[in-house]
Write a protein that holds these residues in place. Structure first.
Motif, PDB file in Angstrom:
ATOM      1  N   VAL A  70       0.817  -1.219   0.000  1.00 36.57           N
ATOM      2  CA  VAL A  70       0.000   0.000   0.000  1.00 36.57           C
ATOM      3  C   VAL A  70       0.852   1.271   0.000  1.00 36.57           C
ATOM      4  O   VAL A  70       0.348   2.373   0.208  1.00 36.57           O
ATOM      5  N   GLY A  71       2.160   1.097  -0.214  1.00 35.19           N
ATOM      6  CA  GLY A  71       3.037   2.252  -0.380  1.00 35.19           C
ATOM      7  C   GLY A  71       3.493   2.930   0.885  1.00 35.19           C
ATOM      8  O   GLY A  71       3.849   4.123   0.870  1.00 35.19           O
ATOM      9  N   ALA A  72       3.534   2.205   1.986  1.00 29.37           N
ATOM     10  CA  ALA A  72       4.021   2.785   3.233  1.00 29.37           C
ATOM     11  C   ALA A  72       5.491   3.161   3.117  1.00 29.37           C
ATOM     12  O   ALA A  72       6.265   2.533   2.389  1.00 29.37           O
ATOM     13  N   SER A  73       5.873   4.197   3.845  1.00 29.28           N
ATOM     14  CA  SER A  73       7.279   4.594   3.937  1.00 29.28           C
ATOM     15  C   SER A  73       7.947   3.746   5.018  1.00 29.28           C
ATOM     16  O   SER A  73       7.659   3.891   6.209  1.00 29.28           O
ATOM     17  N   ILE A  74       8.829   2.840   4.597  1.00 27.31           N
ATOM     18  CA  ILE A  74       9.462   1.876   5.507  1.00 27.31           C
ATOM     19  C   ILE A  74      10.942   2.227   5.617  1.00 27.31           C
ATOM     20  O   ILE A  74      11.688   2.089   4.643  1.00 27.31           O
ATOM     21  N   PRO A  75      11.397   2.673   6.773  1.00 26.21           N
ATOM     22  CA  PRO A  75      12.774   3.148   6.894  1.00 26.21           C
ATOM     23  C   PRO A  75      13.774   2.029   7.185  1.00 26.21           C
ATOM     24  O   PRO A  75      13.402   0.886   7.447  1.00 26.21           O
ATOM     25  N   VAL A  76      15.045   2.384   7.141  1.00 26.80           N
ATOM     26  CA  VAL A  76      16.146   1.559   7.648  1.00 26.80           C
ATOM     27  C   VAL A  76      16.589   2.179   8.967  1.00 26.80           C
ATOM     28  O   VAL A  76      16.773   3.399   9.056  1.00 26.80           O
ATOM     29  N   LEU A  77      16.769   1.358  10.002  1.00 27.33           N
ATOM     30  CA  LEU A  77      17.258   1.856  11.287  1.00 27.33           C
ATOM     31  C   LEU A  77      18.645   1.294  11.553  1.00 27.33           C
ATOM     32  O   LEU A  77      18.836   0.070  11.522  1.00 27.33           O
ATOM     33  N   ILE A  78      19.596   2.189  11.810  1.00 22.87           N
ATOM     34  CA  ILE A  78      20.981   1.789  12.071  1.00 22.87           C
ATOM     35  C   ILE A  78      21.431   2.466  13.357  1.00 22.87           C
ATOM     36  O   ILE A  78      21.441   3.701  13.460  1.00 22.87           O
ATOM     37  N   HIS A  79      21.800   1.669  14.331  1.00 21.00           N
ATOM     38  CA  HIS A  79      22.284   2.220  15.601  1.00 21.00           C
ATOM     39  C   HIS A  79      23.558   3.033  15.362  1.00 21.00           C
ATOM     40  O   HIS A  79      24.428   2.625  14.582  1.00 21.00           O
ATOM     41  N   PRO A  80      23.695   4.179  16.016  1.00 16.24           N
ATOM     42  CA  PRO A  80      24.904   4.995  15.821  1.00 16.24           C
ATOM     43  C   PRO A  80      26.204   4.279  16.160  1.00 16.24           C
ATOM     44  O   PRO A  80      27.275   4.678  15.670  1.00 16.24           O
ATOM     45  N   LYS A  81      26.127   3.235  16.967  1.00 19.77           N
ATOM     46  CA  LYS A  81      27.335   2.493  17.341  1.00 19.77           C
ATOM     47  C   LYS A  81      27.576   1.277  16.450  1.00 19.77           C
ATOM     48  O   LYS A  81      28.457   0.463  16.736  1.00 19.77           O
ATOM     49  N   ALA A  82      26.826   1.118  15.385  1.00 18.06           N
ATOM     50  CA  ALA A  82      27.119   0.083  14.391  1.00 18.06           C
ATOM     51  C   ALA A  82      28.194   0.607  13.437  1.00 18.06           C
ATOM     52  O   ALA A  82      28.348   1.812  13.249  1.00 18.06           O
ATOM     53  N   VAL A  83      28.923  -0.337  12.822  1.00 19.93           N
ATOM     54  CA  VAL A  83      29.978   0.025  11.868  1.00 19.93           C
ATOM     55  C   VAL A  83      29.587  -0.533  10.509  1.00 19.93           C
ATOM     56  O   VAL A  83      29.428  -1.743  10.345  1.00 19.93           O
TER      57      VAL A  83
END
Length: 206
Positions: A83-96
């Motif tokens: 249905v066209g939802a905006s699906i984000p990517v989440l990346i923790h600031p402490k990931a490399v």
């Protein structure tokens, strides 16, 4: 990207997702949807409805599925995507995250994770706390890589597979779709049949 975030699932994995979102500091407001009517808040954030209510928020919210179960996460993701939802990517600031790394939408990268160069991560995946994914890996959609998992170089993980906590995959190994690798297992050769694999080296349970 929108300025409000809605997380489907307010329990264990959803709380970790919310913690990442708060640390990213990209959304003006964050809230949950959860089907358990007993949960009215989590992580100090309100539960504003059930999962089926997500479609009412598509216009002004990013929506992420914060559920650990691969099949459930895939089902909800695909409904939202359709249905066209905006699906984000989440990346923790402490990931490399290395150079030339591709990460599909709906994927969450937890604290302490390391993803090295030239790796592809599919949509709706979980790369959990302290896990490492080395160079030239290909992780297909809706895979769950548990805390402390280590993948060597040029590993391929098929869609919907789940690698248990502390498991290890040797270099140049392919794991087919729909597999479950037990905690602490060591995979040293290709897995071509779906199923549950445990032990050192990992073998299929009958």
């Amino acid at each position: 990207m929108k300025n409000k975030l809605l997380i489907i699932g307010a329990s264990g994995h959803g709380k970790v997702v919310a913690d990442i979102a708060l640390k990213m500091n990209k959304w003006e407001s964050i809230a949950f949807l959860d089907d358990d009517e007993c949960i009215i808040s989590s992580m100090g954030l309100k539960v504003i409805g059930k999962s089926e209510d997500a479609f009412n928020y598509i216009r002004d919210h990013d929506i992420l599925v914060g559920i650990g179960n691969n099949a459930t996460r895939q089902k909800l993701y695909e409904m939202l995507d359709k249905v066209g939802a905006s699906i984000p990517v989440l990346i923790h600031p402490k990931a490399v995250i290395g150079e030339h790394v591709e990460i599909g939408k709906g994927t969450t990268i937890m604290a302490g994770a390391v993803i090295n160069c030239c790796t592809s991560i599919g949509k709706g995946c979980i790369v959990n706390t302290g896990s490492t994914i080395d160079h030239d890996n290909k992780i297909e959609d809706f895979v769950h890589i548990s805390p402390g998992v280590h993948l060597a170089g040029t590993v391929q993980i098929g869609q919907g597979s789940w690698l248990g906590i502390g498991s290890v995959v040797s270099n140049n190994v392919t794991i087919t779709s729909g597999c479950r690798v037990g905690a602490g297992a060591v995979v040293v050769k290709d897995i071509t049949d779906s199923g549950v694999y445990v032990g050192v080296p990992a073998i299929k349970l009958n």
